[in-house]
Design a protein around this motif. Structure first.
Motif, PDB file in Angstrom:
ATOM      1  N   LEU A 147      -7.698 -14.862   5.586  1.00 31.19           N
ATOM      2  CA  LEU A 147      -7.751 -13.389   5.822  1.00 31.19           C
ATOM      3  C   LEU A 147      -7.726 -12.443   4.760  1.00 31.19           C
ATOM      4  O   LEU A 147      -8.404 -11.363   4.807  1.00 31.19           O
ATOM      5  N   ALA A 148      -6.705 -12.541   4.033  1.00 33.64           N
ATOM      6  CA  ALA A 148      -6.601 -11.798   2.592  1.00 33.64           C
ATOM      7  C   ALA A 148      -8.156 -11.953   1.928  1.00 33.64           C
ATOM      8  O   ALA A 148      -8.441 -10.862   1.349  1.00 33.64           O
ATOM      9  N   LEU A 149      -8.354 -13.123   2.029  1.00 30.69           N
ATOM     10  CA  LEU A 149      -9.807 -13.189   1.029  1.00 30.69           C
ATOM     11  C   LEU A 149     -11.014 -12.460   1.960  1.00 30.69           C
ATOM     12  O   LEU A 149     -11.746 -11.558   1.232  1.00 30.69           O
ATOM     13  N   ILE A 169      -3.641 -16.999   6.650  1.00 31.83           N
ATOM     14  CA  ILE A 169      -3.193 -15.739   6.034  1.00 31.83           C
ATOM     15  C   ILE A 169      -4.088 -15.459   4.527  1.00 31.83           C
ATOM     16  O   ILE A 169      -4.641 -14.618   4.496  1.00 31.83           O
ATOM     17  N   LEU A 170      -4.160 -16.766   3.913  1.00 27.77           N
ATOM     18  CA  LEU A 170      -4.988 -16.553   2.474  1.00 27.77           C
ATOM     19  C   LEU A 170      -6.213 -16.346   3.038  1.00 27.77           C
ATOM     20  O   LEU A 170      -6.807 -15.487   2.217  1.00 27.77           O
ATOM     21  N   LEU A 220     -10.916  -9.697   3.441  1.00 23.83           N
ATOM     22  CA  LEU A 220     -10.482  -8.169   3.482  1.00 23.83           C
ATOM     23  C   LEU A 220     -10.786  -7.800   2.071  1.00 23.83           C
ATOM     24  O   LEU A 220     -10.600  -6.634   1.726  1.00 23.83           O
ATOM     25  N   THR A 221     -11.271  -8.685   1.081  1.00 23.81           N
ATOM     26  CA  THR A 221     -11.802  -8.168  -0.085  1.00 23.81           C
ATOM     27  C   THR A 221     -13.338  -7.706   0.006  1.00 23.81           C
ATOM     28  O   THR A 221     -14.125  -7.855   0.928  1.00 23.81           O
TER      29      THR A 221
END
Length: 477
Positions: free
Chosen positions: A165-167, A162-163, A169-170
């Motif tokens: 994936l968040a990275l 999840i982390l 999306l930057t």
């Protein structure tokens, strides 16, 4: 192993796992039972001497899924079964391996094991927990601390995913990725428009009289062994069926279709076409397939007899546990190549001996193929340190199960680098050819096929252009 060379009996079988197909072999010698497998979790195999076996049996455990539930990945069986052997004074090193699927090989293997164990054989189909208790193979350390450790490790990997994936999306990642994806989609859309324009001006040639090179052929589809479509019962070269269920969202006015089951028949790697002048094989690798998709919905099926789901389809849904008139809103789709239906083909005609055995795809195509086919899984697990392999396999299996619900029985995805059909050297075949030549196969008339190709081109190119616009906005802002 020396015993393997002198094996009196040998059985090789394949089972589906979260890492793909696993090939295993049981061999029986006068001295030992030998097991070998390419499963990265199974190590190099095992050899158990008959004289050291204290007891043996088969242990079974019910799987997941079943009638009335969505399709689960093919590696999730309805029942799992193992051959369990305990060794004299060596409980911790007991032998427990998957058995071949039900059939002649399984029965022959178990008969051979029973014959050698005699009174040491406890029986077949024992529930797993009962077998572990009776044979003393149950390890509290494994069932407690180790399982808890695996669960914690998998949850940790989910958090890391999840982390990550968040990275991703930057803007630092989205912008370059968007440039690549948007440019590729835009180029693909423009290429399809170019193919449609080139195909519109080509004259139709008969199969046996067409010259080697880029051709336009319209001829009936053929199949040596037709298969009956699951819904309409039409004789087809191949067919694909999907079942969808409408799920309501929190809002009463919205919802969505979710695939719950898929079935397929026949081989979609190539198709034969022929007319009175001759025949040819169309190798579909890299083709733009534009096939008619028939669709039925349960709340519309009785309004017109021609739109009603055929009895064959009603029977299939009953078998799957999704009755057509069971209260749920259903949609059924069927796509097929019907034997005798005229196919519209634009491609490169050549002799089989002139078609290369390998297409040597680029790194991007190889990466996409590895993701599509799941070939990356086994390599990743095999490359990991031994203590991490089980955790990785469980994590991959969890993600595969979560993302594959309802779509697990779709036609398997094959690599674009697969070999061409096995034909005689002088056989005529149509393929994608070299370079960027158009390659279109459709069961629609020419105008309908080209209209469908243009529509697909505008959608694909439009998505690519939208992604590029978003990237430019991010760069400017």
């Amino acid at each position: 192993m020396d015993e393997a060379v002198r094996a009196r009996q040998r059985w090789t079988f394949t089972v589906q796992t979260p890492l793909g197909e696993t090939h295993s072999t049981y061999a029986i010698t006068d001295v030992a039972l030998i097991y070998e497998s390419d499963d990265p979790l199974a190590g190099d195999g095992a050899a158990v001497r008959w004289s050291t076996i204290r007891e043996g049996s088969t242990a079974a455990m019910e799987g997941m899924g079943g009638r009335g539930g969505p399709d689960l990945p093919t590696w999730v069986p309805a029942q799992m079964e193992w051959l369990v052997l305990t060794r004299i004074d060596e409980v911790e090193s007991s032998f427990m391996r998957r058995l071949p699927p039900p059939g002649a090989d399984r029965e022959a293997l178990l008969a051979a094991v029973r014959e050698r164990l005699g009174t040491r054989w406890l029986g077949e189909g024992l529930p797993l927990k009962e077998a572990q208790q009776r044979m003393g193979t149950h390890s509290q350390e494994w069932s407690g601390l180790k399982v808890a450790g695996i669960v914690v490790a998998v949850l940790g990997m989910l958090v890391l995913a999840i982390l990550l994936l968040a990275l991703l999306l930057t803007p630092f990642v989205l912008v370059p990725a968007g440039l690549v994806a948007g440019g590729w989609l835009l180029r693909r859309g423009l290429r399809m428009l170019r193919d449609a324009k080139a195909a519109a001006g080509m004259a139709v040639a008969q199969v046996g009289r067409a010259r080697i090179g880029l051709v336009h052929i319209e001829a009936p589809a053929e199949a040596a062994t037709p298969t009956r479509a699951a819904i309409t019962g039409r004789a087809c070269a191949w067919w694909d069926v999907a079942v969808w269920v409408w799920y309501e969202s929190d809002s009463e006015d919205s919802g969505g279709w979710r695939r719950v089951a898929s079935r397929h028949g026949g081989s979609a790697e190539s198709i034969d076409i022929g007319d009175e002048t001759g025949s040819a094989t169309v190798w579909l690798n890299g083709a733009e397939l534009l096939l008619e998709l028939r669709s039925w919905e349960s709340d519309k099926g009785d309004k017109d007899d021609k739109d009603a789901l055929p009895p064959r389809g009603v029977a299939l849904l009953d078998t799957l546990g999704f009755p057509w008139r069971g209260g749920q809103r259903l949609r059924v789709t069927e796509e097929c190549v019907e034997v005798g239906a005229t196919l519209y083909v634009i491609g490169t005609l050549d002799l089989r001996r002139n078609v290369p055995e390998s297409q040597a795809p680029g790194w991007l195509e190889r990466t996409v193929d590895a993701i599509r086919t799941g070939a990356w899984r086994r390599n990743v697990v095999a490359a990991a340190p031994a203590p991490m392999r089980v955790v990785l396999a469980v994590f991959i299996g969890f993600i595969d199960m979560f993302t594959g619900i309802g779509a697990a029985r779709m036609r398997p995805r094959t690599s674009r680098d697969g070999p061409p059909p096995a034909l005689s050297p002088n056989a005529r075949m149509v393929w994608k050819g070299h370079g960027d030549r158009p390659f279109i196969v459709s069961d629609r008339p020419e105008q309908g096929a080209l209209a469908a190709l243009r529509k697909r081109a505008w959608i694909t190119g439009g998505i690519g252009a939208a992604i590029l616009c978003f990237v430019l906005y991010e760069l400017v802002s």
